[in-house]
Design a protein around this motif. Structure first.
Motif, PDB file in Angstrom:
ATOM      1  N   VAL A 143       0.740  -1.157  -0.147  1.00 56.58           N
ATOM      2  CA  VAL A 143      -0.162  -0.239  -0.093  1.00 56.58           C
ATOM      3  C   VAL A 143       0.746   1.275   0.085  1.00 56.58           C
ATOM      4  O   VAL A 143       1.645   1.407   0.710  1.00 56.58           O
ATOM      5  CB  VAL A 143      -1.082  -0.040   1.239  1.00 56.58           C
ATOM      6  N   TRP A 144       0.443   2.084  -1.019  1.00 57.48           N
ATOM      7  CA  TRP A 144       1.314   3.554  -0.823  1.00 57.48           C
ATOM      8  C   TRP A 144       1.086   4.486   0.071  1.00 57.48           C
ATOM      9  O   TRP A 144      -0.055   4.337   0.615  1.00 57.48           O
ATOM     10  CB  TRP A 144       1.332   3.985  -2.324  1.00 57.48           C
ATOM     11  N   ASN A 145       1.919   5.293   0.276  1.00 54.82           N
ATOM     12  CA  ASN A 145       1.768   6.344   1.347  1.00 54.82           C
ATOM     13  C   ASN A 145       0.557   7.117   1.205  1.00 54.82           C
ATOM     14  O   ASN A 145       0.112   7.468   2.357  1.00 54.82           O
ATOM     15  CB  ASN A 145       3.309   7.426   1.284  1.00 54.82           C
ATOM     16  N   SER A 146       0.189   7.691  -0.008  1.00 46.83           N
ATOM     17  CA  SER A 146      -1.041   8.295  -0.089  1.00 46.83           C
ATOM     18  C   SER A 146      -2.247   7.698   0.396  1.00 46.83           C
ATOM     19  O   SER A 146      -3.326   8.220   0.648  1.00 46.83           O
ATOM     20  CB  SER A 146      -1.119   9.171  -1.351  1.00 46.83           C
ATOM     21  N   ASP A 147      -2.358   6.389   0.426  1.00 45.12           N
ATOM     22  CA  ASP A 147      -3.278   5.462   0.940  1.00 45.12           C
ATOM     23  C   ASP A 147      -3.196   5.111   2.163  1.00 45.12           C
ATOM     24  O   ASP A 147      -4.130   4.406   2.675  1.00 45.12           O
ATOM     25  CB  ASP A 147      -3.495   4.373   0.025  1.00 45.12           C
ATOM     26  N   LEU A 148      -2.319   5.441   3.060  1.00 41.11           N
ATOM     27  CA  LEU A 148      -2.079   5.060   4.314  1.00 41.11           C
ATOM     28  C   LEU A 148      -3.374   5.547   5.225  1.00 41.11           C
ATOM     29  O   LEU A 148      -3.483   6.908   5.470  1.00 41.11           O
ATOM     30  CB  LEU A 148      -0.794   5.561   4.927  1.00 41.11           C
ATOM     31  N   GLY A 149      -4.088   4.868   5.983  1.00 37.30           N
ATOM     32  CA  GLY A 149      -5.256   5.459   6.657  1.00 37.30           C
ATOM     33  C   GLY A 149      -6.245   4.046   6.702  1.00 37.30           C
ATOM     34  O   GLY A 149      -5.958   2.906   5.812  1.00 37.30           O
TER      35      GLY A 149
ATOM     36  N   GLU B  93      -2.797   3.411  11.457  1.00 36.17           N
ATOM     37  CA  GLU B  93      -4.144   3.197  11.210  1.00 36.17           C
ATOM     38  C   GLU B  93      -4.287   2.321   9.797  1.00 36.17           C
ATOM     39  O   GLU B  93      -5.003   1.348   9.753  1.00 36.17           O
ATOM     40  CB  GLU B  93      -4.561   4.671  10.419  1.00 36.17           C
ATOM     41  N   ALA B  94      -2.942   2.256   9.138  1.00 39.02           N
ATOM     42  CA  ALA B  94      -3.086   1.349   7.834  1.00 39.02           C
ATOM     43  C   ALA B  94      -2.863   0.012   8.359  1.00 39.02           C
ATOM     44  O   ALA B  94      -3.275  -0.895   7.836  1.00 39.02           O
ATOM     45  CB  ALA B  94      -1.842   1.688   6.930  1.00 39.02           C
ATOM     46  N   TRP B  95      -1.853  -0.263   9.586  1.00 40.34           N
ATOM     47  CA  TRP B  95      -1.907  -1.573  10.120  1.00 40.34           C
ATOM     48  C   TRP B  95      -3.232  -2.074  10.692  1.00 40.34           C
ATOM     49  O   TRP B  95      -3.285  -3.269  10.530  1.00 40.34           O
ATOM     50  CB  TRP B  95      -0.748  -1.559  11.230  1.00 40.34           C
TER      51      TRP B  95
ATOM     52  N   LEU C 205      -4.728  -3.737   7.750  1.00 45.67           N
ATOM     53  CA  LEU C 205      -4.082  -4.895   7.185  1.00 45.67           C
ATOM     54  C   LEU C 205      -4.536  -6.188   8.363  1.00 45.67           C
ATOM     55  O   LEU C 205      -4.764  -7.180   7.623  1.00 45.67           O
ATOM     56  CB  LEU C 205      -2.512  -4.736   7.414  1.00 45.67           C
ATOM     57  N   GLU C 206      -4.896  -5.704   9.639  1.00 47.59           N
ATOM     58  CA  GLU C 206      -5.290  -6.514  10.665  1.00 47.59           C
ATOM     59  C   GLU C 206      -6.484  -7.059  10.101  1.00 47.59           C
ATOM     60  O   GLU C 206      -6.897  -8.350  10.379  1.00 47.59           O
ATOM     61  CB  GLU C 206      -5.087  -6.087  12.010  1.00 47.59           C
ATOM     62  N   THR C 207      -7.517  -6.054   9.922  1.00 41.43           N
ATOM     63  CA  THR C 207      -8.866  -6.507   9.447  1.00 41.43           C
ATOM     64  C   THR C 207      -8.750  -7.414   8.060  1.00 41.43           C
ATOM     65  O   THR C 207      -9.483  -8.568   8.244  1.00 41.43           O
ATOM     66  CB  THR C 207      -9.531  -5.255   9.242  1.00 41.43           C
ATOM     67  N   LEU C 208      -8.001  -7.006   7.298  1.00 44.10           N
ATOM     68  CA  LEU C 208      -7.889  -7.888   5.941  1.00 44.10           C
ATOM     69  C   LEU C 208      -7.629  -9.288   6.407  1.00 44.10           C
ATOM     70  O   LEU C 208      -8.008 -10.331   5.982  1.00 44.10           O
ATOM     71  CB  LEU C 208      -7.034  -7.454   5.234  1.00 44.10           C
ATOM     72  N   TYR C 209      -6.507  -9.394   7.263  1.00 43.10           N
ATOM     73  CA  TYR C 209      -5.931 -10.971   7.795  1.00 43.10           C
ATOM     74  C   TYR C 209      -6.848 -11.599   8.497  1.00 43.10           C
ATOM     75  O   TYR C 209      -6.964 -12.449   8.149  1.00 43.10           O
ATOM     76  CB  TYR C 209      -4.621 -10.598   8.472  1.00 43.10           C
ATOM     77  N   LYS C 210      -7.582 -10.911   9.396  1.00 44.76           N
ATOM     78  CA  LYS C 210      -8.651 -11.535  10.207  1.00 44.76           C
ATOM     79  C   LYS C 210      -9.750 -12.119   9.461  1.00 44.76           C
ATOM     80  O   LYS C 210     -10.417 -13.154   9.594  1.00 44.76           O
ATOM     81  CB  LYS C 210      -9.199 -10.523  11.451  1.00 44.76           C
TER      82      LYS C 210
END
Length: 279
Positions: free
Chosen positions: A83-89, A124-126, A129-134
């Motif tokens: 995920v690129w910097n401008s999409d971190l959130g 927030e991005a992490w 990622l945790e949501t996607l993983y779960k």
């Protein structure tokens, strides 16, 4: 590590190939598609891309052609994007993941990484990622270009520990302290730009070591990566180089040779400093 399909086991139990192909700065088009397809044909089972590379569609096309030609299943491949910097959130990262999936043309990714540790944004991005993983949307989650203090900060609040940290890593930038931290916390270190964008291929020490084994300086570096327990993803679009890069499983470097390569370190980066991100 006996062959190109050998894998490391990440801290969540997912198996990741030690060796793969990277496609940084390879533009969309036949050259890219052919490089990915050719790598799969020659036994590569890991492909690394990123949203910012602007080539996820070509990577996807190469993957699908490679799967069709070889007859291997999707499950045998390990596909990474970032995920690129401008999409971190939180919401923007979830959207970015769906966009990457759509472009690559897959139902899931094996590994999704935060590309850079942009201060104030990566937590927030992490969480996304945790949501996607779960949800089972991605097999493993990790980070890229994180230094020790970034990892410590992230893990203070994280529910899930990163499985991978992909960083600039080569004989001029050995990052020993970071390597030890990742090893101590069971985070797999992965090398981008392992050949220092070609700047080390004429190094006399590497060439001398290579001559002993009838190997190139590039092959010596990639072998050094593997013996240091570092996953590596060299970039190439030429078939002979794709094959040559992967021909590193039939020799071993001695402890003395490993030390000589370590001593080439100058803490020299060819990429940006993760502590001073201005993009």
């Amino acid at each position: 590590m006996k062959n190109l399909q050998d894998k490391t086991i990440l801290n969540n139990g997912v198996k990741m190939p030690w060796f793969g192909i990277g496609v940084f700065k390879v533009e969309e088009g036949p050259e890219l598609v052919n490089a990915v397809r050719t790598a799969i044909k020659h036994g590569y089972r890991s492909v690394d891309t990123a949203a910012i590379y602007g080539n996820e569609e070509g990577v996807g096309q190469g993957i699908h052609e490679g799967l069709r030609e070889t007859g291997i299943s999707r499950e045998e491949l390990f596909v990474t994007s970032k995920v690129w910097n401008s999409d971190l959130g939180y919401e923007s990262t979830l959207t970015a993941y769906e966009n990457s999936l759509q472009k690559i043309g897959l139902d899931y990714l094996d590994l999704y990484l935060i590309h850079w540790p942009v201060e104030g944004k990566y937590k927030e991005a992490w969480r996304a990622l945790e949501t996607l993983y779960k949800q089972g949307r991605v097999k493993a989650i990790g980070v890229s270009n994180f230094q020790t203090h970034h990892l410590e900060d992230l893990m203070k609040d994280a529910e899930i520990k990163p499985t991978v940290n992909q960083v600039e890593y080569h004989p001029r930038l050995t990052q020993k302290t970071l390597q030890e931290f990742c090893r101590d916390h069971d985070i797999q270190l992965e090398a981008w730009s392992p050949l220092m964008q070609g700047q080390l291929l004429d190094n006399p020490v590497l060439k001398e070591i290579g001559s002993k084994y009838n190997k190139s300086a590039a092959q010596v570096i990639l072998r050094w990566d593997l013996q240091n327990g570092v996953v590596t993803i060299p970039k190439s679009t030429k078939e002979h180089r794709i094959v040559e890069n992967a021909s590193v499983f039939n020799f071993s470097l001695s402890k003395e040779e490993m030390n000589r390569i370590d001593q080439l370190n100058q803490n020299h980066r060819v990429g940006p400093d993760p502590d001073h991100i201005d993009f």
